[in-house]
Design a protein around this motif. Structure first.
Motif, PDB file in Angstrom:
ATOM      1  N   ILE A 118      -4.503  26.067 -42.902  1.00  0.00           N
ATOM      2  CA  ILE A 118      -5.944  26.150 -43.144  1.00  0.00           C
ATOM      3  C   ILE A 118      -6.199  25.774 -44.602  1.00  0.00           C
ATOM      4  CG2 ILE A 118      -6.371  27.914 -41.396  1.00  0.00           C
ATOM      5  CD1 ILE A 118      -6.451  29.982 -43.660  1.00  0.00           C
ATOM      6  N   THR A 119      -7.321  25.124 -44.846  1.00  0.00           N
ATOM      7  CA  THR A 119      -7.729  24.784 -46.210  1.00  0.00           C
ATOM      8  C   THR A 119      -9.206  25.102 -46.369  1.00  0.00           C
ATOM      9  OG1 THR A 119      -8.198  22.485 -45.585  1.00  0.00           O
ATOM     10  CG2 THR A 119      -6.002  22.967 -46.499  1.00  0.00           C
ATOM     11  N   LEU A 120      -9.584  25.494 -47.545  1.00  0.00           N
ATOM     12  CA  LEU A 120     -10.977  25.850 -47.808  1.00  0.00           C
ATOM     13  C   LEU A 120     -11.886  24.628 -47.760  1.00  0.00           C
ATOM     14  CD1 LEU A 120     -10.426  28.322 -50.763  1.00  0.00           C
ATOM     15  CD2 LEU A 120     -11.498  28.930 -48.587  1.00  0.00           C
ATOM     16  N   THR A 121     -13.043  24.789 -47.186  1.00  0.00           N
ATOM     17  CA  THR A 121     -14.083  23.773 -47.289  1.00  0.00           C
ATOM     18  C   THR A 121     -14.736  23.895 -48.665  1.00  0.00           C
ATOM     19  OG1 THR A 121     -15.795  25.260 -46.452  1.00  0.00           O
ATOM     20  CG2 THR A 121     -14.556  23.972 -44.817  1.00  0.00           C
ATOM     21  N   PRO A 122     -15.525  22.925 -49.097  1.00  0.00           N
ATOM     22  CA  PRO A 122     -16.238  23.072 -50.384  1.00  0.00           C
ATOM     23  C   PRO A 122     -17.084  24.340 -50.422  1.00  0.00           C
ATOM     24  CG  PRO A 122     -16.336  20.796 -49.648  1.00  0.00           C
ATOM     25  CD  PRO A 122     -15.720  21.578 -48.515  1.00  0.00           C
ATOM     26  N   GLU A 123     -17.736  24.649 -49.290  1.00  0.00           N
ATOM     27  CA  GLU A 123     -18.525  25.888 -49.235  1.00  0.00           C
ATOM     28  C   GLU A 123     -17.620  27.116 -49.329  1.00  0.00           C
ATOM     29  OE1 GLU A 123     -20.620  22.570 -47.236  1.00  0.00           O
ATOM     30  OE2 GLU A 123     -18.617  23.435 -47.038  1.00  0.00           O
ATOM     31  N   GLY A 124     -16.432  26.994 -48.717  1.00  0.00           N
ATOM     32  CA  GLY A 124     -15.486  28.093 -48.774  1.00  0.00           C
ATOM     33  C   GLY A 124     -15.008  28.373 -50.180  1.00  0.00           C
ATOM     34  N   ARG A 125     -14.793  27.308 -50.967  1.00  0.00           N
ATOM     35  CA  ARG A 125     -14.352  27.497 -52.356  1.00  0.00           C
ATOM     36  C   ARG A 125     -15.418  28.205 -53.173  1.00  0.00           C
ATOM     37  NH1 ARG A 125     -11.985  22.341 -51.518  1.00  0.00           N
ATOM     38  NH2 ARG A 125     -13.810  21.289 -52.402  1.00  0.00           N
ATOM     39  N   LEU A 126     -16.670  27.810 -52.980  1.00  0.00           N
ATOM     40  CA  LEU A 126     -17.761  28.466 -53.710  1.00  0.00           C
ATOM     41  C   LEU A 126     -17.869  29.941 -53.315  1.00  0.00           C
ATOM     42  CD1 LEU A 126     -20.551  25.738 -53.516  1.00  0.00           C
ATOM     43  CD2 LEU A 126     -19.295  26.444 -55.548  1.00  0.00           C
ATOM     44  N   PHE A 127     -17.754  30.198 -52.013  1.00  0.00           N
ATOM     45  CA  PHE A 127     -17.874  31.577 -51.524  1.00  0.00           C
ATOM     46  C   PHE A 127     -16.706  32.428 -52.018  1.00  0.00           C
ATOM     47  CE2 PHE A 127     -17.725  34.752 -47.967  1.00  0.00           C
ATOM     48  CZ  PHE A 127     -18.945  35.345 -48.252  1.00  0.00           C
ATOM     49  N   LEU A 128     -15.513  31.830 -52.106  1.00  0.00           N
ATOM     50  CA  LEU A 128     -14.343  32.568 -52.575  1.00  0.00           C
ATOM     51  C   LEU A 128     -14.525  33.039 -54.012  1.00  0.00           C
ATOM     52  CD1 LEU A 128     -11.444  33.550 -52.107  1.00  0.00           C
ATOM     53  CD2 LEU A 128     -10.641  31.305 -52.871  1.00  0.00           C
ATOM     54  N   GLU A 129     -15.066  32.187 -54.870  1.00  0.00           N
ATOM     55  CA  GLU A 129     -15.298  32.579 -56.263  1.00  0.00           C
ATOM     56  C   GLU A 129     -16.209  33.801 -56.327  1.00  0.00           C
ATOM     57  OE1 GLU A 129     -16.667  29.391 -58.664  1.00  0.00           O
ATOM     58  OE2 GLU A 129     -15.023  28.040 -58.131  1.00  0.00           O
ATOM     59  N   ARG A 130     -17.278  33.788 -55.528  1.00  0.00           N
ATOM     60  CA  ARG A 130     -18.201  34.923 -55.539  1.00  0.00           C
ATOM     61  C   ARG A 130     -17.535  36.184 -54.976  1.00  0.00           C
ATOM     62  NH1 ARG A 130     -23.762  35.210 -55.672  1.00  0.00           N
ATOM     63  NH2 ARG A 130     -23.533  33.362 -57.006  1.00  0.00           N
ATOM     64  N   CYS A 131     -16.740  36.017 -53.923  1.00  0.00           N
ATOM     65  CA  CYS A 131     -16.059  37.171 -53.333  1.00  0.00           C
ATOM     66  C   CYS A 131     -15.100  37.810 -54.327  1.00  0.00           C
ATOM     67  CB  CYS A 131     -15.299  36.742 -52.081  1.00  0.00           C
ATOM     68  SG  CYS A 131     -16.363  36.372 -50.664  1.00  0.00           S
ATOM     69  N   ARG A 132     -14.394  36.978 -55.092  1.00  0.00           N
ATOM     70  CA  ARG A 132     -13.457  37.522 -56.075  1.00  0.00           C
ATOM     71  C   ARG A 132     -14.183  38.331 -57.137  1.00  0.00           C
ATOM     72  NH1 ARG A 132      -9.452  32.261 -56.484  1.00  0.00           N
ATOM     73  NH2 ARG A 132      -7.953  32.958 -54.913  1.00  0.00           N
ATOM     74  N   ARG A 133     -15.359  37.870 -57.523  1.00  0.00           N
ATOM     75  CA  ARG A 133     -16.134  38.621 -58.505  1.00  0.00           C
ATOM     76  C   ARG A 133     -16.600  39.956 -57.924  1.00  0.00           C
ATOM     77  NH1 ARG A 133     -17.449  35.836 -63.056  1.00  0.00           N
ATOM     78  NH2 ARG A 133     -17.056  33.591 -63.031  1.00  0.00           N
ATOM     79  N   ILE A 134     -16.992  39.933 -56.649  1.00  0.00           N
ATOM     80  CA  ILE A 134     -17.409  41.177 -55.990  1.00  0.00           C
ATOM     81  C   ILE A 134     -16.241  42.157 -55.930  1.00  0.00           C
ATOM     82  CG2 ILE A 134     -18.134  42.178 -53.780  1.00  0.00           C
ATOM     83  CD1 ILE A 134     -19.723  39.576 -53.292  1.00  0.00           C
ATOM     84  N   ALA A 135     -15.065  41.651 -55.549  1.00  0.00           N
ATOM     85  CA  ALA A 135     -13.884  42.507 -55.462  1.00  0.00           C
ATOM     86  C   ALA A 135     -13.510  43.078 -56.820  1.00  0.00           C
ATOM     87  CB  ALA A 135     -12.717  41.708 -54.878  1.00  0.00           C
TER      88      ALA A 135
END
Length: 296
Positions: free
Chosen positions: A56-73
């Motif tokens: 599996i590889t991140l989509t461009p939207e997935g990469r953006l969402f991952l950055e935000r999720c990491r900040r939330i965590a």
């Protein structure tokens, strides 16, 4: 709670590069992780991963969402740690880096050491581009936008550049009235340790930013030699305003061409977002944000 679990499954899958390994880390089946991510995608109406039979590889939207999720965590971890360590005294080794432009901050940093004697400061004072994560730094002081998604940041303040010279130098060589006049002056220049190039002097001329092509009389790769040579009347230097204010107030240096230097640079403290904000890092971040540039 279901949403938090889905976010955790998504982040773990992104880090692991697959649902099977993510499930192993979380103590779940690969199917459970995959279904959690699918439900998250349905709720967001966005595909977060490209899927194949092997990976599996991140989509461009997935990469953006991952950055935000990491900040939330990171914020959740910090909140939990703040409560758990509410009564713990800041202590232990604190490894941080600052550029040569930060050398004038040493008195304030010494005050920090006296205020928190149980914190051992391990300083890297250089302009090299350190890898905060891989080299194990707790915090770094840097200029720029702080766009690394692995790092959290807090603005310390802003500063401008000033072109300065000693009174006896200006008496001998004259005071430049326009940026063009600098071609007739001895200039003390900075060479970047990272690129090996001379740092140009940027001015606003005819309402446009211009990088002046100057011929250096002296070159240094740190701030202190530039300041010392300027004080001794060797030539003109372009330095951060907080490094020369005291010399200007005492008459050791004189500022020239101020109206052509209007840009400002942001100074930040950065620290790894993947780590708990320990008491020692928390008090350090608060101290530098409140004391370094605010008192200059």
């Amino acid at each position: 709670m279901d949403r938090l679990g889905a976010l955790s499954a998504f982040m773990e899958a992104a880090d692991a590069g697959g649902f099977t390994e993510a499930g192993r880390r979380l103590g779940l089946s690969a199917s459970a992780v995959s279904k959690a991510v699918m439900r998250l995608e349905e709720r967001l109406r966005t595909r977060l991963f490209h899927r194949s039979t092997r990976s599996i590889t991140l989509t461009p939207e997935g990469r953006l969402f991952l950055e935000r999720c990491r900040r939330i965590a990171a914020e959740m971890e910090a909140a939990e740690l703040d409560l758990a360590q509410l009564h713990d005294a800041p202590r232990g080794k604190l490894k941080f880096s600052l550029p040569s432009a930060g050398m004038p901050f040493m008195e304030q940093l010494a005050e920090f050491q006296k205020r928190y004697p149980d914190i051992e400061l391990d300083m890297d004072c250089s302009d090299r581009l350190v890898d905060v994560i891989d080299e194990g730094f707790d915090a770094v002081l840097r200029t720029g936008d702080g766009s690394d998604s692995r790092l959290m940041s807090r603005v310390i303040g802003t500063y401008s550049q000033m072109i300065v010279g000693a009174p006896d130098y200006l008496e001998r060589r004259g005071t430049p009235m326009t940026p063009d006049d600098l071609s007739q002056h001895s200039c003390i220049m900075y060479r970047s340790l990272v690129s090996g190039k001379l740092l140009s002097w940027r001015v606003v001329y005819d309402e446009e930013p211009v990088d002046l092509p100057l011929s250096p009389a002296t070159v240094a790769n740190a701030l202190e030699p530039q300041l010392a040579f300027a004080r001794q009347g060797v030539g003109l230097a372009c330095l951060p305003d907080f490094t020369v204010r005291d010399d200007i107030d005492s008459g050791k240096l004189v500022a020239v061409l101020d109206r052509y230097l209007t840009g400002r640079t942001t100074f930040r403290v950065l620290w790894p977002s993947s780590r708990h904000l320990s008491p020692k890092v928390r008090v350090f971040v608060d101290f530098v944000a409140e004391n370094l540039l605010s008192k200059r």
